[in-house]
Design a protein around this motif. Structure first.
Motif, short mmCIF file in Angstrom:
data_model
loop_
_atom_site.label_atom_id
_atom_site.label_comp_id
_atom_site.label_asym_id
_atom_site.label_seq_id
_atom_site.Cartn_x
_atom_site.Cartn_y
_atom_site.Cartn_z
N UNK A 113 70.88 -13.15 15.63
CA UNK A 113 70.14 -13.05 16.89
C UNK A 113 70.82 -13.93 17.94
N UNK A 114 71.20 -13.31 19.06
CA UNK A 114 71.89 -14.00 20.15
C UNK A 114 70.90 -14.30 21.28
N UNK A 115 70.77 -15.58 21.60
CA UNK A 115 69.94 -16.03 22.72
C UNK A 115 70.86 -16.22 23.91
N UNK A 116 70.76 -15.32 24.92
CA UNK A 116 71.73 -15.27 26.02
C UNK A 116 71.01 -15.47 27.36
N UNK A 117 71.66 -16.12 28.34
CA UNK A 117 71.04 -16.33 29.65
C UNK A 117 70.63 -15.02 30.32
N UNK A 118 69.74 -15.15 31.27
CA UNK A 118 69.16 -13.98 31.93
C UNK A 118 70.22 -13.09 32.58
N UNK A 119 70.07 -11.81 32.35
CA UNK A 119 71.04 -10.80 32.74
C UNK A 119 71.22 -10.66 34.24
N UNK A 120 70.16 -10.86 35.00
CA UNK A 120 70.25 -10.67 36.45
C UNK A 120 70.77 -11.89 37.18
N UNK A 121 70.98 -13.00 36.45
CA UNK A 121 71.44 -14.24 37.07
C UNK A 121 72.93 -14.47 36.83
N UNK A 122 73.38 -14.28 35.58
CA UNK A 122 74.79 -14.46 35.20
C UNK A 122 75.22 -13.30 34.31
N UNK A 123 76.52 -13.01 34.22
CA UNK A 123 77.00 -11.85 33.47
C UNK A 123 77.26 -12.11 31.99
N UNK A 124 76.85 -13.26 31.46
CA UNK A 124 77.17 -13.63 30.08
C UNK A 124 76.74 -12.56 29.07
N UNK A 125 75.52 -12.06 29.22
CA UNK A 125 75.00 -11.08 28.26
C UNK A 125 75.86 -9.82 28.20
N UNK A 126 76.37 -9.40 29.34
CA UNK A 126 77.16 -8.17 29.41
C UNK A 126 78.45 -8.26 28.60
#
Length: 258
Positions: free
Chosen positions: A157-170
């Protein structure tokens, strides 16, 4: 380098939250495909304060309780330790491995994997605060990590910063099996939800759904009838004890009839 430390996690005992997490676990397992390696699940918020980390912790514990070897990875390398829920017991982590040029040659993935007080659950903390974590998540070292966990865990399970704030999840969409969005009532706007869904449009087949956090109990009760039907109160009684069907059953039992 050896890492013998352990991180303590605590499961939420609120019956409503536990029941909600169980529903998520069932949905995840129903998405799993036979013959695949570890199931990799990414959780990211549609906005800040969506409750992503708390949900990841609860979900990881629930999956581990099913006897699956589970790993929780904190990919939010942008926050400093004082803003982290699980930072005090973790000295090195993901950022340190991904930018390990300054480490000795025997620094390995095992060195950033912490055991926890939950059976079958391990944890990789975010590690040092990094200025450009997006580039690290795109690196060959991150791909190396993902290949390792695929072979050694049943669920990651990956806990990733919010998608609309930074592109890390993408950067991880291509690598994972499932994507779960999180929003928070009163915190997340419709515009942010719309933007988040737009960003995962190309990965629609991997979209598992959205979790809405911080819903008041009275609102939940209005929309989910009898959600507490099987809950046990302080007296050890269930709501079903007060149902017409159960009362009728008890009356028949007292008369000795079926």
């Amino acid at each position: 380098m050896e890492n013998n430390k352990s991180v303590s996690l605590y499961e939420n005992e609120n019956q409503l939250i536990v029941a909600a997490i169980d529903k998520i676990v069932v949905e995840i397992f129903n998405k799993n495909q036979d013959g695949k390696d570890a199931q990799l699940i990414l959780l990211t918020g549609c906005s800040a304060l969506a409750g992503t980390t708390s949900t990841c912790i609860g979900l990881s514990i629930a999956v581990a309780n099913t006897q699956r070897k589970t790993l929780l990875i904190d990919c939010d390398m942008r926050k400093t330790k004082k803003y982290k829920k699980l930072s005090e017991q973790a000295t090195i982590g993901l950022a340190d491995f991904l930018s390990q040029d300054h480490f000795q040659e025997d620094f390995r993935l095992d060195d950033i994997i912490y055991e926890t007080n939950i059976n079958n659950l391990s944890y990789i903390p975010c590690g040092a605060n990094i200025d450009n974590p997006t580039r690290l998540l795109c690196s060959t070292k991150m791909h190396e990590l993902i290949e390792f966990v695929k072979q050694n865990y049943d669920c990651v399970i990956f806990d990733v910063p919010s998608l609309t704030i930074v592109p890390d999840a993408q950067t991880l969409f291509q690598e994972v099996d499932g994507i779960i969005l999180l929003s928070s009532l009163g915190e997340t706007s419709k515009k942010q939800v719309k933007e988040a869904k737009f960003r995962i449009k190309s990965y629609k087949s991997k979209y598992y759904g959205m979790i809405v956090n911080k819903i008041p109990t009275d609102m939940y009760r209005t929309n989910v009838r009898d959600y507490d039907y099987y809950f046990v109160n302080q007296n050890g009684e269930q709501k079903l004890n007060r149902s017409p069907a159960h009362k009728k059953y008890m009356q028949r039992s007292e008369r000795g009839t079926k």
